[in-house]
Design an enzyme around this catalytic site. Structure first.
Site, mmCIF file in Angstrom:
data_model
loop_
_atom_site.group_PDB
_atom_site.id
_atom_site.type_symbol
_atom_site.label_atom_id
_atom_site.label_comp_id
_atom_site.label_asym_id
_atom_site.label_seq_id
_atom_site.Cartn_x
_atom_site.Cartn_y
_atom_site.Cartn_z
ATOM 1 N N HIS A 99 38.617 29.388 33.006
ATOM 2 C CA HIS A 99 39.610 30.394 33.321
ATOM 3 C C HIS A 99 40.869 29.608 34.853
ATOM 4 C CE1 HIS A 99 39.891 33.523 36.745
ATOM 5 N NE2 HIS A 99 38.865 33.992 36.110
ATOM 6 N N GLU A 175 43.377 36.985 29.148
ATOM 7 C CA GLU A 175 44.125 36.797 30.563
ATOM 8 C C GLU A 175 44.937 36.559 31.488
ATOM 9 O OE1 GLU A 175 40.241 37.522 32.496
ATOM 10 O OE2 GLU A 175 40.864 35.574 33.135
HETATM 11 P P1 PGA Z 1 39.895 40.764 38.042
HETATM 12 O O1 PGA Z 1 38.856 38.735 37.745
HETATM 13 O O2 PGA Z 1 39.172 41.665 37.319
HETATM 14 O O3 PGA Z 1 39.379 40.305 39.749
HETATM 15 O O4 PGA Z 1 41.232 41.057 37.201
HETATM 16 C C1 PGA Z 1 39.306 38.963 36.116
HETATM 17 C C2 PGA Z 1 38.921 37.457 36.441
HETATM 18 O O5 PGA Z 1 39.505 37.098 36.432
HETATM 19 O O6 PGA Z 1 37.930 36.956 35.241
#
Ligand code: PGA
Length: 253
Positions: A99, A175
């Site tokens: 992450h 992401e």
């Molecule tokens: P968010 O976070 O949906 O609050 O943008 C996603 C993540 O960090 O996995």
């Protein structure tokens, strides 16, 4: 029949141990019935100390529990770390790795993430590998180059691994770092291009493995229908919105 998506709720460190238990207990029936009636896969990822009680609470239900990180080592003198084997033993079926918040806080290299991925697979814990570019990289059209670098050690390591159990479907979560917690989501055209590229890379480089592709970054009940139009998306990694059961329910439904 409607598509079965994977919804991974990343609760980060937003809740203390007792708040986590309280949230899960309060929404236990609703979560189980949501997963059952929609036939969608839901994975709750609380902080590590809460994974065992949650896994106990939801055992024999369609809800799974995952961790938010794991050690890149199997055992030994690594103060403060959690072994992939322990995650399996406490009942985690999934583990988020790479992450952007852990990459930044723990200075994680792509090679470390590849090591974590391999050990998790050895212990039958499905890795959810996060990849994504910064805003600066996005603006200078470096997205695919960044993703290629992030993925390379993982795909190489997997190629030299003799077996990955066929019942495990590792996940790559795209992401964009600039979308996490900001309310900004890339347009469908960009996401479509990136996810199609990812699908092609994975099938070319690891043809024996079946992957799931997730999207994460400011997923909400308001934008999820649009995101579900992207053919290659198999699921979502959801941060903030997953802490509110009503919002999570709308996303899943
Ligand atoms: P968010 O976070 O949906 O609050 O943008 C996603 C993540 O960090 O996995």
């Amino acid at each position: 029949m409607s598509k079965q998506y994977l919804f991974v709720a990343n609760w980060k460190m937003n809740l203390s141990f007792s708040q986590t238990i309280e949230l899960a207990t309060k929404n236990y029936d609703s979560l189980v019935s949501l997963a059952t009636k929609t036939n969608q896969k839901i994975v709750l990822c609380p902080s590590t100390e809460s994974t065992y009680p949650l896994a106990q609470m939801f055992r024999q239900t369609p809800i799974s529990v995952g961790a938010q990180t794991a050690s890149r080592h199997t055992h030994g003198s690594f103060t403060g770390q959690v072994a992939p084997q322990s995650l399996q033993e406490v009942g985690c079926n999934y583990c988020i790795i790479g992450h952007s918040e852990t990459r930044k806080e723990h200075c994680e290299h792509n090679e470390y993430i590849a090591q974590k991925c391999m050990h998790l697979l050895d212990y039958d814990v499905t890795p959810v590998v996060c990849v994504g570019e910064s805003e600066q990289e996005h603006k200078s059209n470096k997205t695919l180059a960044v993703l290629e670098d992030q993925l390379a050690p993982i795909l190489d390591a997997l190629n030299s691994k003799s077996t990955v159990h066929s019942y495990l479907t590792p996940c790559i979560a795209y992401e964009p770092v600039w979308s996490i917690g900001t309310g900004k989501v890339a347009d469908v055209g960009h996401l479509d291009m990136v996810l199609s590229w990812l699908a092609e890379q994975l099938s070319q480089k690891n043809p024996k493995i079946s992957w799931k592709l997730l999207y994460g970054g400011s997923v909400t009940p308001e934008n999820v229908a649009n995101l579900k139009r992207i053919d290659k998306i198999d699921g979502f990694l959801i941060g903030k919105a997953s802490l509110d059961f009503q919002r999570l329910e709308k996303i899943v439904e």
